[in-house]
Design an enzyme around this catalytic site. Sequence first.
Site, PDB file in Angstrom:
ATOM      1  N   ILE B 109      -2.494  -1.677  -8.334  1.00 39.07           N
ATOM      2  CA  ILE B 109      -3.051  -1.696  -7.301  1.00 39.07           C
ATOM      3  C   ILE B 109      -2.953  -0.442  -6.400  1.00 39.07           C
ATOM      4  CG2 ILE B 109      -3.404  -2.911  -4.988  1.00 39.07           C
ATOM      5  CD1 ILE B 109      -3.938  -4.666  -7.314  1.00 39.07           C
ATOM      6  N   PRO B 111      -3.209   2.466  -3.300  1.00 39.40           N
ATOM      7  CA  PRO B 111      -3.518   2.098  -1.878  1.00 39.40           C
ATOM      8  C   PRO B 111      -4.264   3.547  -1.456  1.00 39.40           C
ATOM      9  CG  PRO B 111      -1.420   3.398  -2.162  1.00 39.40           C
ATOM     10  CD  PRO B 111      -2.068   2.950  -3.503  1.00 39.40           C
ATOM     11  N   THR B 113      -3.738   5.586   0.704  1.00 37.98           N
ATOM     12  CA  THR B 113      -3.185   6.742   1.374  1.00 37.98           C
ATOM     13  C   THR B 113      -2.520   7.815   0.551  1.00 37.98           C
ATOM     14  OG1 THR B 113      -1.376   5.016   1.453  1.00 37.98           O
ATOM     15  CG2 THR B 113      -2.123   5.421   3.667  1.00 37.98           C
ATOM     16  N   ASN B 114      -2.131   7.308  -0.702  1.00 39.85           N
ATOM     17  CA  ASN B 114      -1.883   8.271  -1.806  1.00 39.85           C
ATOM     18  C   ASN B 114      -2.626   7.612  -3.080  1.00 39.85           C
ATOM     19  OD1 ASN B 114       0.401   9.133   0.110  1.00 39.85           O
ATOM     20  ND2 ASN B 114       1.323   6.908  -0.550  1.00 39.85           N
ATOM     21  N   GLY B 194      -0.816  -2.521   1.106  1.00 38.02           N
ATOM     22  CA  GLY B 194      -0.461  -3.002   2.639  1.00 38.02           C
ATOM     23  C   GLY B 194       0.055  -4.570   2.085  1.00 38.02           C
ATOM     24  N   GLY B 212       7.521  -3.188   0.273  1.00 37.22           N
ATOM     25  CA  GLY B 212       7.486  -3.544   1.347  1.00 37.22           C
ATOM     26  C   GLY B 212       7.042  -2.366   2.577  1.00 37.22           C
ATOM     27  N   CYS B 245       4.999   5.824   3.150  1.00 35.42           N
ATOM     28  CA  CYS B 245       5.534   5.040   3.972  1.00 35.42           C
ATOM     29  C   CYS B 245       7.129   5.306   4.465  1.00 35.42           C
ATOM     30  CB  CYS B 245       5.315   3.502   3.293  1.00 35.42           C
ATOM     31  SG  CYS B 245       6.082   3.816   1.621  1.00 35.42           S
ATOM     32  N   GLU B 336       5.859   0.577  12.415  1.00 35.20           N
ATOM     33  CA  GLU B 336       5.526   1.371  11.720  1.00 35.20           C
ATOM     34  C   GLU B 336       4.017   2.095  12.004  1.00 35.20           C
ATOM     35  OE1 GLU B 336       4.124   0.111   7.619  1.00 35.20           O
ATOM     36  OE2 GLU B 336       5.119   2.103   6.843  1.00 35.20           O
ATOM     37  N   LEU B 416       8.023   2.336  -4.055  1.00 35.77           N
ATOM     38  CA  LEU B 416       9.589   2.275  -3.641  1.00 35.77           C
ATOM     39  C   LEU B 416       9.861   0.748  -3.421  1.00 35.77           C
ATOM     40  CD1 LEU B 416       9.276   5.325  -1.066  1.00 35.77           C
ATOM     41  CD2 LEU B 416       9.805   5.413  -3.552  1.00 35.77           C
TER      42      LEU B 416
END
Lengths: 99, 476
Positions: B109, B111, B113-114, B194, B212, B245, B336, B416
């Site tokens: 999966i 994201p 963002t990256n 997410g 997480g 993140c 966050e 991570l």
Amino acid sequence: MKKTNEKSRMIIVFEQTLDTRACNELEEELIRAMDDCESNGLPVVFDLTEVDFIASSFLRLCMKASRQLGSENVSIVNVAPPIKKVFKIAGFTDYLSIC
Amino acid sequence: MEKSVDLVDDVLTRALSAAAIFSQLNQKKTDRIVRAVYEAGLNNRIKLARMAADETGIGKWEDKVIKNVVATQYVYESIKNQKTVGIISEDHESGISEIAQPIGPILAIIPCTNPTSTVMFKILIALKTRNPIIISSHHRALECCREAVRLCYEAALNADAPDDCIIFFERGSRDDTRNLMCDKRLALILATGGESVVKAAYSSGTPALGVGAGNVPVFIEETADIAFASEQIMLSKTFDNGTICASEQSLVVDGKIADAFAADLISRGARFLTDEEMSAVANIAFDSQKLTMTPEVVGQSAIRVAEMAGISVKPETKLLVAPLKSVGCQCPLSCEILAPIVAWYVVDGFDEAVKTCIDLNFHGGIGHTVSIYSNDEDKIKRFAVTMNAGRVLVNTPSSQGAVGGLYNRLNPSLTLGCGTGGKNITMDNVTAGHLLNIQRLARRRVNERMEHFDASLYFDPEIDAQTIERLFNLNR
């Protein structure tokens, strides 16, 4: 690839490495052999005694043969343990006779 | 529904065939494929970075180039010599040999963002372990991910990789993804994204390696090098406009150095917000219904965020700093937010600082990353053992530090783990080793103490634990 016609079945013996290139080279001949089997109502046996590697292309050829002749009319014999594992992982042992 | 099942069936049938063919490859052939894919990824780092920035509207393309470099060059360097095929270790004394087996088709999966960096990272670690990988991208990053997959797959095939070892999942609906996740033929979900997608992965019944959320506190301790800490934090928090993140979310500063530290930050482009300005930023950056950051601010520049909030800032502004007194959803900017916005706390001494960091660490970022700037080894260790974080970074920009390889020897990774606190099975930087089943060949080595011990004593009710222990260890 060596083809032997017996009365009740056709036996095809494959050689050593069935990589993509080897599969491309034998594909036409194999298709003709499958057509022969279909028109004569013969089951086919793929003998893999000498085979030490198979590529995705060979799996596709096996699937094609199975679709054309019916899975009950295709058997794969004399497979080495690592090749047996390949068929197992790919899920072919669920519908083809492989030993 | 039927169409969805057909799509999933087709993808997994192809992936299983690839897994089957992969099982025959030796280490040399595997490494050749990995090298070819790494080179293709690194050669296309700029093109893919530009595509990702243009398509998603998130972050800066220049920083995405660096992410692509980490995901290819640094990841490759960290795994290239690793044994991942067949017998990978042998210990004659214990009689145990370890054998690496691939796990099977992996669903990755990705994201928004990256995107391209995560695609290439996951492909490399999957191929290194002879696992086919199915890439499912965030809908905002479909094109750049599709192109990254195309480039990697082409390179892999040229290096004699199995057909369909990399598959781009052209998903049509949520059903497709759900059906794919739940299918028993899938071996593992490698979920980066997410909370909802990670939760869906863990709920699917398929083994999953997820991540997480982070809410990274940074403690600037009184012995810290102020100018250095300020420079590093600016470098980190503004990197790709704060989309990583592991980027700093709160600065917890010892009162003794707070003024000097604030002045240094301001000299580097930080802008401290007033109470009214903080409310304005919170209104556009935080969804008070969902209690999470708004997607609109993710990866936007400080100037753009200020503009959205109706705040006037200097053109050289790089970071918005929000001085806060408490932690929690009543202070939205303590949560966050993946943008160049950072909370600011001034505290009185070490204990107060650590307590504030605990509050921040446990407010949405359990198990992820924390950071400290200090030159006092004792305080660094005391801080570290109190936190709940997979990565406790010292004198290091946390965005780049947590992903590993650049500023420390952590495994370079774009996934991570956050441990059980973050609802993950691992706290590690996920890498190739996590994608293997390790078989143990255990040769007979009989426990000599067991051989010399009279086992009939176990059936004597008069014999207690201490006696058994003494007799058991008699001839040791």
